[in-house]
Design a protein around this motif. Sequence first.
Motif, PDB file in Angstrom:
ATOM      1  N   HIS A 180      12.620   7.048  -1.713  1.00 14.42           N
ATOM      2  CA  HIS A 180      11.914   7.704  -0.604  1.00 14.42           C
ATOM      3  C   HIS A 180      11.114   6.746   0.268  1.00 14.42           C
ATOM      4  N   VAL A 181      10.802   5.574  -0.265  1.00 18.08           N
ATOM      5  CA  VAL A 181       9.987   4.639   0.532  1.00 18.08           C
ATOM      6  C   VAL A 181      10.771   3.372   0.867  1.00 18.08           C
ATOM      7  N   ALA A 224      12.021   7.142  -7.548  1.00 17.22           N
ATOM      8  CA  ALA A 224      11.697   7.955  -6.373  1.00 17.22           C
ATOM      9  C   ALA A 224      11.025   7.098  -5.304  1.00 17.22           C
ATOM     10  N   ARG A 225      10.217   6.133  -5.741  1.00 19.80           N
ATOM     11  CA  ARG A 225       9.577   5.251  -4.761  1.00 19.80           C
ATOM     12  C   ARG A 225      10.624   4.444  -4.025  1.00 19.80           C
ATOM     13  N   GLU A 257       0.823  -1.217   0.000  1.00 20.21           N
ATOM     14  CA  GLU A 257       0.000   0.000   0.000  1.00 20.21           C
ATOM     15  C   GLU A 257       0.856   1.265   0.000  1.00 20.21           C
ATOM     16  N   LEU A 258       2.025   1.180   0.656  1.00 18.24           N
ATOM     17  CA  LEU A 258       2.888   2.365   0.707  1.00 18.24           C
ATOM     18  C   LEU A 258       3.381   2.716  -0.690  1.00 18.24           C
ATOM     19  N   GLU A 278      16.768   3.025  14.180  1.00 16.54           N
ATOM     20  CA  GLU A 278      15.579   2.351  14.680  1.00 16.54           C
ATOM     21  C   GLU A 278      14.705   3.245  15.538  1.00 16.54           C
ATOM     22  N   THR A 279      15.331   4.206  16.228  1.00 16.05           N
ATOM     23  CA  THR A 279      14.498   5.073  17.071  1.00 16.05           C
ATOM     24  C   THR A 279      14.040   6.294  16.296  1.00 16.05           C
ATOM     25  N   ARG A 280      14.398   6.339  15.027  1.00 14.62           N
ATOM     26  CA  ARG A 280      14.051   7.512  14.236  1.00 14.62           C
ATOM     27  C   ARG A 280      12.540   7.658  14.119  1.00 14.62           C
ATOM     28  N   PRO A 299      14.602   3.868   2.813  1.00 14.27           N
ATOM     29  CA  PRO A 299      14.570   4.211   4.241  1.00 14.27           C
ATOM     30  C   PRO A 299      13.906   3.140   5.101  1.00 14.27           C
ATOM     31  N   LEU A 300      12.888   2.472   4.576  1.00 13.79           N
ATOM     32  CA  LEU A 300      12.213   1.463   5.390  1.00 13.79           C
ATOM     33  C   LEU A 300      13.034   0.189   5.500  1.00 13.79           C
ATOM     34  N   GLU A 322       1.813   1.961  -3.415  1.00 19.20           N
ATOM     35  CA  GLU A 322       0.659   2.450  -4.171  1.00 19.20           C
ATOM     36  C   GLU A 322       0.376   3.904  -3.807  1.00 19.20           C
ATOM     37  N   ALA A 323       0.458   4.187  -2.498  1.00 18.81           N
ATOM     38  CA  ALA A 323       0.230   5.567  -2.073  1.00 18.81           C
ATOM     39  C   ALA A 323       1.259   6.486  -2.725  1.00 18.81           C
ATOM     40  N   ALA A 324       2.513   6.029  -2.756  1.00 17.29           N
ATOM     41  CA  ALA A 324       3.570   6.851  -3.345  1.00 17.29           C
ATOM     42  C   ALA A 324       3.360   7.004  -4.847  1.00 17.29           C
TER      43      ALA A 324
END
Lengths: 363, 309
Positions: free
Chosen positions: B221-222, B217-218, B203-204, B307-309, B225-226, B206-208
């Motif tokens: 940016h998605v 870019a997906r 879904e992330l 991880e605490t970000r 980082p994840l 798809e949202a992007a």
Amino acid sequence: MAEVSLHKLNKKFDTTHVVKDVDLKIRDKEFMVFVGPSGCGKTTTLRMIAGLEAITTGEIRIDDRVVNEVPPMDRDIAMVFQNYALYPHMSVASNLAFGLKMRKFEKAEIEKRINNAASILGIESLLQRKPRQLSGGQRQRVALGRAIVRDPKVFLFDEPLSNLDAKLRVQMRVELKKLHERLAVTSVYVTHDQVEAMTLGDRVVVMKDGVVQQVGEPLELYNTPANRFVAGFIGSPAMNFADVTLVENGGKPVAEAPGLRIGLPGELATRARAKTGRKATLGIRPEDIHIATAADAPEYCFDAAVEVVEQLGSEILLDMRAGAALMVASVEPTLRVRAHDNLKLALKPERLHLFDAETEAAI
Amino acid sequence: MAVTALSAAESKRLSPRLRKLEDERWLAMALLAPTAILLGLFIAYPFFEGVLLSLSSTRVGQPGEFVGLKNFHKIWDDSIFRTTVWNTFWYTGVTTVFKLALGLWLAILLNRHFRGKAIIRAFILLPFIIPTVLSTFAWKWMFDPTFSVINWTLFQLGLITTRINWLGDPDLAMTSIIVINIWRGVPFFAITLLAGLQTISPELHEAAAIDGARPWARFWHVTWPLLMPVTLVVVLFSVIQTFADFQLVYVMTGGGPANATHLFATYAYQLGIGTGLLSEGAAISLAMFPFLFVIVVVQLLYIRRVETR
Ligand SMILES: Nc1ncnc2c1ncn2[C@@H]1O[C@H](COP(=O)(O)OP(=O)(O)OP(=O)(O)O)[C@@H](O)[C@H]1O
Ligand SMILES: [Mg+2]
């Protein structure tokens, strides 16, 4: 200004045919709700409009442009997902800004839009937080905000309220309605909750097994359901159904079942006469049944034995047996009734529905 | 109710010693003891023995005495040791970059839906499953100056006219073992990163996509980082393993030609066991420790920050 039209839209996953020949025109600024039981293809239809799912056959137009092959980003739509789909590693502000940044908006404009959306939704104080530091309702607002800042032609919602608790859901429902009045953007909203559909929709599409059953304004669906499915799906508590045979009695058509004989009024009688001798389903909503008085014509009255009394405060629901049929009636809260009482009830003749036993279409 | 009643009745029948285990502190100690003993026996004890050894003048068959930091001075002036340090960093750095890049690429490909996905995923793991020594021997044949299939192919393609002596030239030998390490390590990166990718909700993306992000870019940016927490852990594991690698170099070149491809482990082995200079070998092994320690601490701190970000 944005119209969305679906023309003979079909979707197959391998061999399963989940959306069948959907024809629909969603008007400019209209709030259109898709409602139906789980698995009926609502989400799939919405995803095809969004461009997230390929169209098997048929056509989707936004305004006059066929968008079948247009990627989601170029359709000028915004979507609110059931699970919000917020970017977990970005702050609320960055979540809102993302779509604008990708579209190369100027910094000042982005800021302006974020602040505007945040103040509409009352999330100004949350802008620096991460999604995981928000409650469900707050996440929902951020998800809405992400759609609002984009100022798109069409909003798409996939069960956006289903993850909220009952109270918050009612509150957000009202807010969504206000929001739509304020922004006046064409919206397509998917839900399986008929109350949401009735309260939010300018018009409602009822779907079942990938087929559109009826399209109409909420009250139209409530008053003149096109078939038995729509009649049973819309309205709460659900409409009562009794299997009857259409017969002539003293020159007048009546609906007959063991232990139950109901007269048919005016127009309905004319239509029923053509089907004399056939089986049919009689439908009457609980709120259209009341305790019989002297004013009620005897052909619209029937006897019933009360089985369960449900005291709801604002009304009483009586679960009754009338002959072979089980019925629910909603009656005045002041009424004194107990289980096993025998009552004489009357129904509003103009509110009677008849459905063909085979095709289930309204007669 | 029935269960508690039963266990209460049962505990009455237990011996006093067993009943002590009902107390959480005793239970914790009892459960931790085997691990603590194993760790002490096989990690802590050899480590301290190693430290003592490195501070002595022990040789094979000769007990030796305490000599302070003399061994460390000696290896500091040893030019082979300096090459070894440089080699180890180069080897670890280059292979990690390639393993990460190729592993990520593979993971992203494998994360798509296609026919035979399960089988391909299983095949990808092969280099990782085959014992290193075996696969390295196979590679040794491929890089053998006379029988090299690589040379044969290049020759047939008309790209070379004379044999390339892959393992005879210092630079080529280093490149060769780097290639093999990458080949061996990519599956681990690919599978672990694939597991990480699968935790990212579609879904992330798809949202992007609706938000206007194109594929690159997906990713940037998605996905990236994840995936960062998983990536950092994989890199940490890989760096530790590669830094202390032994089998691959030992089998391929034995540290040669002319000690040009030694890593800490192989040089320590050669000096300590091969030449019998146990204490110097121990000193070389231990020299790895501060480097690894710094690398690990830096990475762990970074992981915690992400991880605490
Ligand atoms: N990717 C897919 N592959 C195969 N079948 C699918 C896929 N997505 C949906 N379906 C099937 O299509 C049908 C319609 O699914 P859809 O998600 O549109 O239902 P829905 O009306 O949104 O239901 P719900 O209220 O449960 O969300 C279901 O029977 C579902 O199993
Ligand atoms: Mg759905």
